[in-house]
Design a protein around this motif. Structure first.
Motif, PDB file in Angstrom:
ATOM      1  N   ALA A 280       7.002 -19.143   0.263  1.00 21.18           N
ATOM      2  CA  ALA A 280       6.015 -19.572  -0.732  1.00 21.18           C
ATOM      3  C   ALA A 280       5.385 -20.872  -0.237  1.00 21.18           C
ATOM      4  O   ALA A 280       6.092 -21.769   0.216  1.00 21.18           O
ATOM      5  N   VAL A 281       4.067 -20.936  -0.308  1.00 20.03           N
ATOM      6  CA  VAL A 281       3.346 -22.128   0.128  1.00 20.03           C
ATOM      7  C   VAL A 281       2.537 -22.689  -1.035  1.00 20.03           C
ATOM      8  O   VAL A 281       2.154 -21.967  -1.952  1.00 20.03           O
ATOM      9  N   ARG A 282       2.295 -23.999  -0.965  1.00 18.55           N
ATOM     10  CA  ARG A 282       1.456 -24.637  -1.978  1.00 18.55           C
ATOM     11  C   ARG A 282      -0.004 -24.440  -1.583  1.00 18.55           C
ATOM     12  O   ARG A 282      -0.389 -24.691  -0.449  1.00 18.55           O
ATOM     13  N   THR A 283      -0.812 -23.948  -2.515  1.00 23.06           N
ATOM     14  CA  THR A 283      -2.247 -23.766  -2.300  1.00 23.06           C
ATOM     15  C   THR A 283      -2.979 -24.554  -3.378  1.00 23.06           C
ATOM     16  O   THR A 283      -2.350 -25.015  -4.341  1.00 23.06           O
ATOM     17  N   PRO A 284      -4.293 -24.712  -3.277  1.00 27.47           N
ATOM     18  CA  PRO A 284      -5.030 -25.402  -4.340  1.00 27.47           C
ATOM     19  C   PRO A 284      -4.871 -24.720  -5.708  1.00 27.47           C
ATOM     20  O   PRO A 284      -4.964 -25.371  -6.738  1.00 27.47           O
ATOM     21  N   ALA A 285      -4.570 -23.422  -5.704  1.00 29.49           N
ATOM     22  CA  ALA A 285      -4.389 -22.680  -6.959  1.00 29.49           C
ATOM     23  C   ALA A 285      -2.931 -22.640  -7.404  1.00 29.49           C
ATOM     24  O   ALA A 285      -2.606 -22.006  -8.402  1.00 29.49           O
ATOM     25  N   GLY A 286      -2.044 -23.320  -6.682  1.00 29.66           N
ATOM     26  CA  GLY A 286      -0.616 -23.295  -7.006  1.00 29.66           C
ATOM     27  C   GLY A 286       0.166 -22.577  -5.913  1.00 29.66           C
ATOM     28  O   GLY A 286      -0.378 -22.183  -4.888  1.00 29.66           O
ATOM     29  N   ARG A 287       1.462 -22.398  -6.127  1.00 30.95           N
ATOM     30  CA  ARG A 287       2.313 -21.721  -5.146  1.00 30.95           C
ATOM     31  C   ARG A 287       1.918 -20.246  -5.044  1.00 30.95           C
ATOM     32  O   ARG A 287       1.608 -19.599  -6.036  1.00 30.95           O
ATOM     33  N   ARG A 288       1.955 -19.730  -3.801  1.00 32.41           N
ATOM     34  CA  ARG A 288       1.687 -18.322  -3.532  1.00 32.41           C
ATOM     35  C   ARG A 288       2.621 -17.874  -2.411  1.00 32.41           C
ATOM     36  O   ARG A 288       3.031 -18.684  -1.573  1.00 32.41           O
ATOM     37  N   LEU A 289       2.941 -16.589  -2.381  1.00 28.23           N
ATOM     38  CA  LEU A 289       3.755 -16.034  -1.309  1.00 28.23           C
ATOM     39  C   LEU A 289       2.874 -15.734  -0.098  1.00 28.23           C
ATOM     40  O   LEU A 289       1.899 -14.992  -0.209  1.00 28.23           O
ATOM     41  N   ARG A 290       3.209 -16.317   1.038  1.00 30.34           N
ATOM     42  CA  ARG A 290       2.476 -16.060   2.277  1.00 30.34           C
ATOM     43  C   ARG A 290       3.147 -14.937   3.066  1.00 30.34           C
ATOM     44  O   ARG A 290       2.509 -14.224   3.819  1.00 30.34           O
ATOM     45  N   GLU A 291       4.446 -14.814   2.889  1.00 29.37           N
ATOM     46  CA  GLU A 291       5.188 -13.714   3.511  1.00 29.37           C
ATOM     47  C   GLU A 291       6.165 -13.169   2.482  1.00 29.37           C
ATOM     48  O   GLU A 291       6.761 -13.934   1.718  1.00 29.37           O
ATOM     49  N   HIS A 292       6.288 -11.839   2.455  1.00 22.51           N
ATOM     50  CA  HIS A 292       7.175 -11.183   1.484  1.00 22.51           C
ATOM     51  C   HIS A 292       7.849 -10.014   2.184  1.00 22.51           C
ATOM     52  O   HIS A 292       7.183  -9.175   2.791  1.00 22.51           O
ATOM     53  N   ARG A 293       9.169  -9.987   2.114  1.00 24.18           N
ATOM     54  CA  ARG A 293       9.951  -8.927   2.765  1.00 24.18           C
ATOM     55  C   ARG A 293      10.784  -8.208   1.698  1.00 24.18           C
ATOM     56  O   ARG A 293      11.466  -8.846   0.908  1.00 24.18           O
ATOM     57  N   ILE A 294      10.714  -6.875   1.726  1.00 23.48           N
ATOM     58  CA  ILE A 294      11.447  -6.033   0.781  1.00 23.48           C
ATOM     59  C   ILE A 294      12.477  -5.244   1.590  1.00 23.48           C
ATOM     60  O   ILE A 294      12.115  -4.510   2.516  1.00 23.48           O
ATOM     61  N   THR A 295      13.753  -5.381   1.244  1.00 22.77           N
ATOM     62  CA  THR A 295      14.818  -4.670   1.942  1.00 22.77           C
ATOM     63  C   THR A 295      15.624  -3.873   0.926  1.00 22.77           C
ATOM     64  O   THR A 295      16.246  -4.452   0.037  1.00 22.77           O
ATOM     65  N   PRO A 296      15.619  -2.533   1.039  1.00 22.67           N
ATOM     66  CA  PRO A 296      16.419  -1.722   0.126  1.00 22.67           C
ATOM     67  C   PRO A 296      17.905  -1.935   0.390  1.00 22.67           C
ATOM     68  O   PRO A 296      18.330  -2.062   1.536  1.00 22.67           O
ATOM     69  N   THR A 297      18.697  -1.969  -0.677  1.00 24.81           N
ATOM     70  CA  THR A 297      20.149  -2.090  -0.529  1.00 24.81           C
ATOM     71  C   THR A 297      20.878  -0.849  -1.020  1.00 24.81           C
ATOM     72  O   THR A 297      21.938  -0.522  -0.518  1.00 24.81           O
ATOM     73  N   TRP A 298      20.323  -0.172  -2.020  1.00 21.39           N
ATOM     74  CA  TRP A 298      20.913   1.063  -2.523  1.00 21.39           C
ATOM     75  C   TRP A 298      19.891   1.814  -3.365  1.00 21.39           C
ATOM     76  O   TRP A 298      18.876   1.262  -3.766  1.00 21.39           O
ATOM     77  N   SER A 299      20.205   3.091  -3.616  1.00 25.08           N
ATOM     78  CA  SER A 299      19.329   3.933  -4.435  1.00 25.08           C
ATOM     79  C   SER A 299      20.193   4.985  -5.120  1.00 25.08           C
ATOM     80  O   SER A 299      21.190   5.454  -4.528  1.00 25.08           O
ATOM     81  N   ARG A 300      19.828   5.340  -6.370  1.00 23.52           N
ATOM     82  CA  ARG A 300      20.592   6.338  -7.105  1.00 23.52           C
ATOM     83  C   ARG A 300      19.641   7.204  -7.915  1.00 23.52           C
ATOM     84  O   ARG A 300      18.831   6.702  -8.684  1.00 23.52           O
ATOM     85  N   GLU A 301      19.732   8.511  -7.716  1.00 21.02           N
ATOM     86  CA  GLU A 301      18.952   9.448  -8.511  1.00 21.02           C
ATOM     87  C   GLU A 301      19.743   9.817  -9.752  1.00 21.02           C
ATOM     88  O   GLU A 301      20.966   9.941  -9.705  1.00 21.02           O
ATOM     89  N   ALA A 302      19.029   9.997 -10.872  1.00 23.59           N
ATOM     90  CA  ALA A 302      19.716  10.344 -12.127  1.00 23.59           C
ATOM     91  C   ALA A 302      20.039  11.816 -12.156  1.00 23.59           C
ATOM     92  O   ALA A 302      19.484  12.630 -11.488  1.00 23.59           O
TER      93      ALA A 302
END
Length: 137
Positions: free
Chosen positions: A115-137
């Protein structure tokens, strides 16, 4: 510098994660700029690597499933402040459902980014999504 600044920064970064979850659940793609910088890089197991807010929004629009809904619950936020930059990570539980029905799929994710500070406030410059588990009903 006020001693309240680190607390305010942490709250603003926590709000980023909450705003991201809400815009995903509510499909408010026009609000993506309130969470990400224009030059964001998103690393996603489903989309690969996305560069720039236009690519992110384009993917989100294409990934919509007719009648499909999500509920994101984000928790365990950890923030490491370094001036105008911060590393942040969290756990996320995502429930996939159709209106009026119980979830048919649930998954656990690890979220991490910068997260970086911008003139409009904090914003995410990099975002990483890592799955850890999944379950079907």
């Amino acid at each position: 510098m006020s001693t309240d600044t680190p607390i305010a920064d942490r709250l603003e970064i926590a709000d980023l994660f909450t705003r991201l979850a809400r815009l995903l659940d509510e499909r408010r793609w026009e609000d993506t700029g309130t969470v990400f910088t224009d030059d964001v890089t998103v690393h996603s197991p489903r989309a690969g690597e996305l560069h720039g807010i236009g690519e992110v929004v384009g993917y989100l629009r294409r990934a919509e499933v007719e009648g499909g809904r999500t509920q994101h619950v984000t928790t365990d936020l950890l923030v490491d402040l370094d001036g105008d930059r911060a590393s942040a990570s969290a756990n996320s539980l995502v429930h996939f459902y159709r209106d009026g029905r119980a979830p048919h799929l649930a998954s656990g994710l690890r979220l991490a980014g910068t997260a970086v500070r911008t003139p409009a406030g904090r914003r995410l410059r990099e975002h990483r999504i890592t799955p850890t588990w999944s379950r079907e009903a």
